[in-house]
Scaffold this active site. Structure first.
Site: not given
Length: 491
Positions: A156, A180, A183, A233, A288
């Protein structure tokens, strides 16, 4: 074409075989993290939806792999122009569904465009070598070949940039590709694919499927997927790595981080303080590459703390589309609560809370997920806030005796994504360069973000795999070498 930037938007759809299709399963709302407003709804893809995308990719691959490479990169040139023409519109959509500021969103998209630019150089990057007379009367040639359909599962925090770490290289090398996206903020990905559709890729070469964990697992398990890329993560990265590898796939999985800044007594302290706060707080700390542990030589520790506090207090927290905003909203209420819990843990474990961002008030956006800059002093390396990724605008400072102790502190971390050093000493820079166990290292740079023509490093619990995102590593990941051995006895 123009991109719709005024919410609410239509429901998010998959893009399969050149057509827009509604995912089969119900999903969740897409919510503006600064206002709480519902922007759209995203459905979740079923196993059948994934099958359709992969099957379309495999069919397209049959002809795409043998399409001349010069033709394969032409849609990328078109895509680059489209991305630049619509950069402001994409950035506005990104702000509304993610929460970061408009300049941050534009900068993110610029870094994505740079990867498209690099991928346009694939005709040179795919060359693998030729050696005449490798043996008596024998010539040998290595040739790179695409493998099939690849998938990427992206996070995200950079929904516009990170898909472009992978997609341009995959298709330029002759593969088909399935994305993908997260969401949490999938609308930017849909807008990217509207431009991809216009850029002229053949049907089936690029696919977009939305969903959550079940969709991810369906991709990782699918026999028609040759490899998978992931950013997110560490626990999920490890899952993706193990599950994809178990089904015989190539996999690169970038995980979490706990990055350090080292400030020496010779550093420009004003510059270092400015870059430290920017590194820890930009994009709400949801990066990150955020350096949120600051290790300072004790001779300048108190002075540096004062300068960091001055810089942190000057930050404006607000709505990402407002011109004066420095720090936008966090992605969800649950994530905001998690960051607040980690701040409370820092207090409970004895760190000195020098600046508390939990009481920030953003007028007119009372329903938003906001946290202000939070600064801890006298942090111990064993404290939770010094060991665990926070993903919020929180930084912890600690004093060390010298550079050797600073290196020991950062190398003790389970993570190895990045670090930054502020110094005027070439000797200190050389020592850190050779001894710091991290994949991205900046010297007098607050954020160690490599350009698109270099790979994005990471090691230890920050990365699972052996070929990284961006640059030449992507060419190796998306192709395999065939060696041709030729002898002509009559020649």
């Amino acid at each position: 074409m123009s991109l719709d930037t005024t919410p609410p938007w239509d429901d998010v759809q998959n893009y399969v075989d050149g057509e827009w299709r509604r995912p089969s399963n119900d999903g969740q709302d897409v919510v503006d993290p600064a206002t709480g407003e519902t922007l759209a709804r995203v459905g979740f893809s079923s196993g059948d939806d994934v099958d359709a995308a992969v099957d379309a990719g495999r069919e397209a691959f049959e002809s795409w792999q043998s399409t001349p490479v010069e033709e394969r990169i032409q849609p990328l040139f078109a895509l680059k122009e489209l991305l630049e023409a619509h950069q402001d519109e994409l950035a506005e959509v990104l702000v509304r569904e993610h929460g970061k500021t408009f300049p941050e969103a534009k900068g993110e998209l610029r870094r994505g465009i740079e990867n498209v630019e690099v991928a346009c150089g694939v005709p040179s990057m795919m060359q693998a070598g030729h050696l005449p007379n490798a043996a008596p009367g024998i010539d040998e040639t290595a040739v790179r070949k695409p493998l099939g359909v690849f998938a990427a599962i992206t996070p995200f925090n950079f929904p516009g940039m990170i898909p472009l770490w992978f997609l341009p290289y995959a298709v330029a090398t002759g593969n088909a590709f399935v994305l993908k996206p997260s969401e949490q903020d999938p609308v930017v990905a849909q807008r990217l694919f509207e431009l991809i559709d216009e850029a002229g890729f053949p049907d089936g070469v690029v696919q977009l499927v939305h969903g959550s964990v079940d969709t991810v697992n369906a991709l990782l398990d699918h026999d028609g997927i040759e490899g998978a890329s992931f950013v997110g993560s560490t626990p999920v990265a490890e899952h993706v790595y193990e599950r994809a590898a178990a089904s015989g796939k190539r996999v690169q999985a970038q995980g979490g981080a706990k990055n350090h800044i080292v400030v020496t007594e010779t550093a420009d302290l004003d510059f270092a303080a400015k870059k430290t706060v920017s590194s820890a707080c930009a994009c709400g700390g949801e990066r990150c590459l955020a350096n949120d542990v600051v290790v300072v030589e004790e001779g300048v520790y108190e002075e540096f703390v004062d300068r960091v506090l001055e810089e942190a207090r000057a930050q404006t927290v607000g709505y990402g589309l407002d011109d004066d905003t420095d720090i936008g909203a966090l992605i969800t209420p649950d994530h905001e609560a998690r960051v607040r819990d980690l701040i409370a843990t820092g207090v409970d474990e004895g760190a000195d809370l020098l600046l508390d961002g939990r009481d920030v008030d953003v007028e007119g956006y009372e329903g938003g997920n906001f946290l202000g800059p939070t600064v801890f002093g006298d942090v111990d390396p064993e404290m939770t806030i010094a060991r665990e990724e926070i993903f919020g605008p929180v930084m912890g400072l600690m004093a060390v005796e010298d550079v050797d102790e600073a290196i020991e502190v950062l190398n003790r971390s389970d993570f190895g994504n990045a670090a930054s050093l502020f110094t005027a000493s070439g000797a200190d820079a050389k020592k850190v360069r050779h001894e710091a166990d991290v994949g991205n290292l900046g010297v007098n740079a607050g954020t160690a973000a490599p350009m698109a023509f270099f790979h994005f490093g990471g090691r230890k619990d920050s990365f699972f795999g052996d070929l990284h995102a961006q640059g030449e590593d992507m060419i190796h990941f998306y192709t395999d070498k065939t060696v041709y051995i030729e002898r002509w006895p009559d020649a």
